[in-house]
Design an enzyme around this catalytic site. Structure first.
Site, mmCIF file in Angstrom:
data_model
loop_
_atom_site.group_PDB
_atom_site.id
_atom_site.type_symbol
_atom_site.label_atom_id
_atom_site.label_comp_id
_atom_site.label_asym_id
_atom_site.label_seq_id
_atom_site.Cartn_x
_atom_site.Cartn_y
_atom_site.Cartn_z
ATOM 1 C CD GLU A 1 10.364 12.927 11.097
ATOM 2 O OE1 GLU A 1 9.411 12.296 11.432
ATOM 3 O OE2 GLU A 1 10.899 12.451 10.668
ATOM 4 C CE LYS B 1 -1.375 3.060 2.499
ATOM 5 N NZ LYS B 1 -1.762 4.230 1.751
ATOM 6 N N GLY C 1 3.179 4.182 13.006
ATOM 7 C CA GLY C 1 4.175 2.938 13.605
ATOM 8 C C GLY C 1 3.522 2.303 14.827
ATOM 9 C CD GLU D 1 13.757 0.799 8.573
ATOM 10 O OE1 GLU D 1 14.305 1.726 8.552
ATOM 11 O OE2 GLU D 1 14.433 -0.356 8.816
ATOM 12 C CB CYS E 1 13.493 9.361 7.956
ATOM 13 S SG CYS E 1 14.400 8.195 6.801
ATOM 14 N N GLY F 1 7.403 5.125 7.737
ATOM 15 C CA GLY F 1 6.566 6.140 8.042
ATOM 16 C C GLY F 1 6.761 6.925 9.319
ATOM 17 C CD GLU G 1 0.141 10.653 14.885
ATOM 18 O OE1 GLU G 1 0.837 11.494 14.058
ATOM 19 O OE2 GLU G 1 -1.215 10.670 14.854
HETATM 20 P P1 NAP Z 1 2.745 8.273 7.353
HETATM 21 O O1 NAP Z 1 1.906 9.419 7.429
HETATM 22 O O2 NAP Z 1 3.280 7.589 8.794
HETATM 23 O O3 NAP Z 1 2.325 7.426 6.411
HETATM 24 C C1 NAP Z 1 3.315 6.400 5.787
HETATM 25 C C2 NAP Z 1 2.223 5.294 5.372
HETATM 26 O O4 NAP Z 1 1.294 4.952 6.331
HETATM 27 C C3 NAP Z 1 1.455 5.814 4.213
HETATM 28 O O5 NAP Z 1 0.950 4.859 3.287
HETATM 29 C C4 NAP Z 1 0.022 6.161 4.861
HETATM 30 O O6 NAP Z 1 -1.172 6.373 4.057
HETATM 31 C C5 NAP Z 1 -0.013 5.026 5.879
HETATM 32 N N1 NAP Z 1 -0.782 5.105 6.795
HETATM 33 C C6 NAP Z 1 -1.408 6.403 7.706
HETATM 34 N N2 NAP Z 1 -2.264 6.127 8.699
HETATM 35 C C7 NAP Z 1 -2.272 4.850 9.043
HETATM 36 C C8 NAP Z 1 -2.712 3.774 9.541
HETATM 37 N N3 NAP Z 1 -3.689 4.201 10.587
HETATM 38 N N4 NAP Z 1 -2.798 2.599 9.579
HETATM 39 C C9 NAP Z 1 -2.174 1.867 8.279
HETATM 40 N N5 NAP Z 1 -1.331 2.919 7.472
HETATM 41 C C10 NAP Z 1 -1.416 4.146 7.622
HETATM 42 O O7 NAP Z 1 4.132 8.842 6.830
HETATM 43 P P2 NAP Z 1 4.564 9.836 5.818
HETATM 44 O O8 NAP Z 1 3.959 11.289 6.184
HETATM 45 O O9 NAP Z 1 4.140 9.174 4.571
HETATM 46 O O10 NAP Z 1 6.000 9.816 5.880
HETATM 47 C C11 NAP Z 1 7.003 10.704 6.533
HETATM 48 C C12 NAP Z 1 7.552 10.075 7.658
HETATM 49 O O11 NAP Z 1 8.099 8.856 7.247
HETATM 50 C C13 NAP Z 1 8.479 10.622 8.417
HETATM 51 O O12 NAP Z 1 8.203 10.461 9.761
HETATM 52 C C14 NAP Z 1 9.620 9.921 8.120
HETATM 53 O O13 NAP Z 1 10.779 10.149 9.083
HETATM 54 C C15 NAP Z 1 9.467 8.794 8.000
HETATM 55 N N6 NAP Z 1 10.143 8.077 7.185
HETATM 56 C C16 NAP Z 1 10.996 7.001 7.743
HETATM 57 C C17 NAP Z 1 12.153 6.282 7.043
HETATM 58 C C18 NAP Z 1 13.009 5.301 7.668
HETATM 59 O O14 NAP Z 1 13.929 4.733 7.047
HETATM 60 N N7 NAP Z 1 12.981 5.381 8.950
HETATM 61 C C19 NAP Z 1 12.221 6.514 5.732
HETATM 62 C C20 NAP Z 1 11.321 7.473 5.223
HETATM 63 C C21 NAP Z 1 10.156 8.007 5.855
HETATM 64 P P3 NAP Z 1 -1.680 7.651 3.443
HETATM 65 O O15 NAP Z 1 -0.528 8.009 2.531
HETATM 66 O O16 NAP Z 1 -3.033 7.520 2.819
HETATM 67 O O17 NAP Z 1 -1.618 8.585 4.643
#
Ligand code: NAP
Length: 498
Positions: free
Chosen positions: A385, A175, A233, A250, A284, A228, A231
């Site tokens: 962040e 997804k 996670g 991650e 990140c 992602g 929160e």
């Molecule tokens: P996000 O809001 O957590 O979303 C990530 C994914 O999770 C998206 O596909 C999102 O769908 C989905 N999602 C949202 N709510 C969910 C739920 N309740 N249940 C299951 N899935 C859900 O993160 P983002 O804003 O896309 O990305 C930025 C974040 O990713 C930052 O915090 C960054 O640090 C982190 N990140 C970490 C790494 C690493 O390697 N550690 C790498 C890249 C990014 P939708 O798009 O439909 O909301």
């Protein structure tokens, strides 16, 4: 033509025909639509993946055969690199320069490494650990893996999570983020052309709160691989608990960038601009908290501002552009809130902080690189962040103080140390509670090395051979080699030794 989802090697609409808009953030305009998957669609994708897993058409073929298919995908992606560069850049808002020089070629290298690593997995050697038997370790795939990816590196994050899972013999349902699903859909097209067996890879699209949650809580999904925010996670850990799923996380980061007084200032300034602005500051790993020794801080901030004033903000499709727009209007607004809060909480705005005017892109989600210097060590711009091009600068006085401050956040992903002194750098590499410590650089992660979090940045590892182990169960196999019907240990249970 609206995009479709990939389920059971077929291109399908949502079963209720609903579509979602996908935006070009540099123009603030809709560029595509994708299906809004229903519960039934997700169920079908999981069933297909489970069926493919059980049949062994992927899980039981030799790793070399799986590797060959992944290598074919890498070659096909390379042949279409220009198309992927344009698509990724247009959909995510990152510059075409970055997609050309980094995202796409690096992702191809990641695939090649993962494919090769599938063939060299190691376990404990077969051996006689007790007198009457011999033992061996098997690494086995888990089953269906639900892969949920963020918008900041749409293609790369799918490769980091789905490809090690596939290389290990799992089947996947992906997804992608709702903002940036396009390159994942095109990758599925390549996988189909490369000959991925039916049901092994599936892509469903739609909002995380619905589609992601349904996938993550599906009883037949054996593992969730999530990249992602911390929160979400946390929420996925809860969802996985019901069926005791393995949940690999991650998550977010808040990297310190420590400049000791003996550092090469020029390198530490250029490294800061590159480390802070890579991926528009939506990375990140971005350097975000600049701890600079008090003896050099004025010189450092002056040089940092000078270097930042050279950064070109503009059209993502122009090779001259360094900094593109933020991914969405809402995300830019959130960054602006942090900038205001940083100042309200006592910080001094030294650079940027405004929306630049880009002719032809008046509705794009642009923001200037921003530098705020603060002494408020617990303010939100230091602890949380932001995920944008915001540089928070703080001064420090001694080693122990700066290490303690650096470790104080809940995150533990990337960090860097700038010094010419080997002892200082080696001490810091030990003392920093982060999955990566860079010395006199910030950002590079070769495919061979792990990318892993400490604390609330998650656990597990992407890249390196560890990423394949992540997607496996470990099994002990034991053979009797004595040939005796009565083993020595039986006499502890019943009967007397002869
Ligand atoms: P996000 O809001 O957590 O979303 C990530 C994914 O999770 C998206 O596909 C999102 O769908 C989905 N999602 C949202 N709510 C969910 C739920 N309740 N249940 C299951 N899935 C859900 O993160 P983002 O804003 O896309 O990305 C930025 C974040 O990713 C930052 O915090 C960054 O640090 C982190 N990140 C970490 C790494 C690493 O390697 N550690 C790498 C890249 C990014 P939708 O798009 O439909 O909301």
């Amino acid at each position: 033509m609206p995009k479709l989802m990939f389920i059971e090697n077929e291109w399908v609409k949502s079963s209720n025909d609903k579509q979602l808009d996908v935006f070009d953030p540099s123009k603030g305009k809709v560029m595509e639509t994708v299906p809004h998957a229903t519960k039934d669609d997700i169920g079908r994708a999981v069933d297909a993946a489970q069926d493919a897993f059980r049949k062994g058409i992927w899980s039981k073929i030799p790793p070399g055969d799986r590797a060959n298919l992944l290598l074919k995908v890498a070659a096909m992606l390379e042949a279409k690199a220009d198309e992927f560069v344009k698509l990724e850049s247009a959909n995510s808002g990152k510059s075409i320069k970055q997609c050309t020089g980094y995202d796409i070629p690096y992702t191809i290298d990641n695939i090649r490494f993962i494919a090769g690593a599938a063939r060299i997995l190691e376990g404990k050697a077969m051996g006689e650990y007790v007198a009457e038997g011999t033992s061996a370790i098997r690494r086995e795939p888990i089953g269906v893996v639900g892969v949920i990816t963020p918008w900041n590196y749409p293609l790369m994050m799918v490769v980091w999570r789905a490809f090690p899972a596939l290389a290990m013999g799992n089947t996947v349902v992906i997804k992608p983020a709702t903002y940036t699903p396009l390159s994942t859909i095109e990758l599925a097209r390549i996988m189909q052309e490369a000959g991925i067996p039916k049901g092994v890879l599936n892509v469903v699209t739609g909002p995380g709160g619905e589609v992601g949650e349904t996938l993550a809580s599906h009883p037949n999904v054996g593992m969730v691989a999530f990249t992602g925010s911390t929160e979400v996670g946390r929420r996925l850990s809860v969802l996985g608990a019901d069926t005791i799923k393995k949940v690999s996380l991650e998550l977010g980061g808040k990297a310190p960038f420590i400049v000791f007084p003996d550092a090469d200032i020029d390198a530490a300034v250029k490294g800061a601009v590159a480390g802070g602005l890579v991926n528009n500051g939506e990375d990140c790993a971005n350097s975000t908290r600049y701890y600079v020794h008090e003896s050099i801080i004025d010189q450092y901030t002056k040089r940092l501002n000078e270097e930042l004033s050279k950064v070109v903000i503009g059209d993502t499709q122009d090779m001259m552009t360094d900094l593109g727009p933020m991914v969405s209007a809402a995300h830019r607004q959130n960054i602006e809130k942090y900038i205001s809060k940083g100042v309200e909480e006592g910080g001094h705005l030294l650079f940027g902080g405004k929306r630049p005017k880009i002719p032809g892109h008046e509705d794009g989600y642009y923001i200037q690189p921003t530098v705020i210097q603060t002494d408020k060590r617990d303010s939100s711009i230091v602890m949380e962040e932001i995920f944008g091009p915001v540089f928070t600068v703080l001064k420090f006085n001694n080693y122990d103080e700066v290490i303690e401050e650096s470790n104080k956040v809940v995150y533990g992903l990337g960090s860097s140390v700038w010094t010419k002194d080997v002892t200082t750098s080696m001490r810091a590499a030990r003392d920093l509670r982060f999955g990566t410590v860079w010395i006199n650089d910030h950002v590079p992660v070769p495919s061979e090395m792990p990318w892993a979090g400490y604390k609330q940045s998650g656990h597990g590892a992407s890249l390196s051979h560890y990423s394949l182990e992540e997607f496996s169960y470990i099994k002990h196999v034991y053979w009797d080699i004595s040939g005796n019907p009565r083993k020595s240990w039986h006499y502890c249970v019943y009967g007397q030794k002869p």
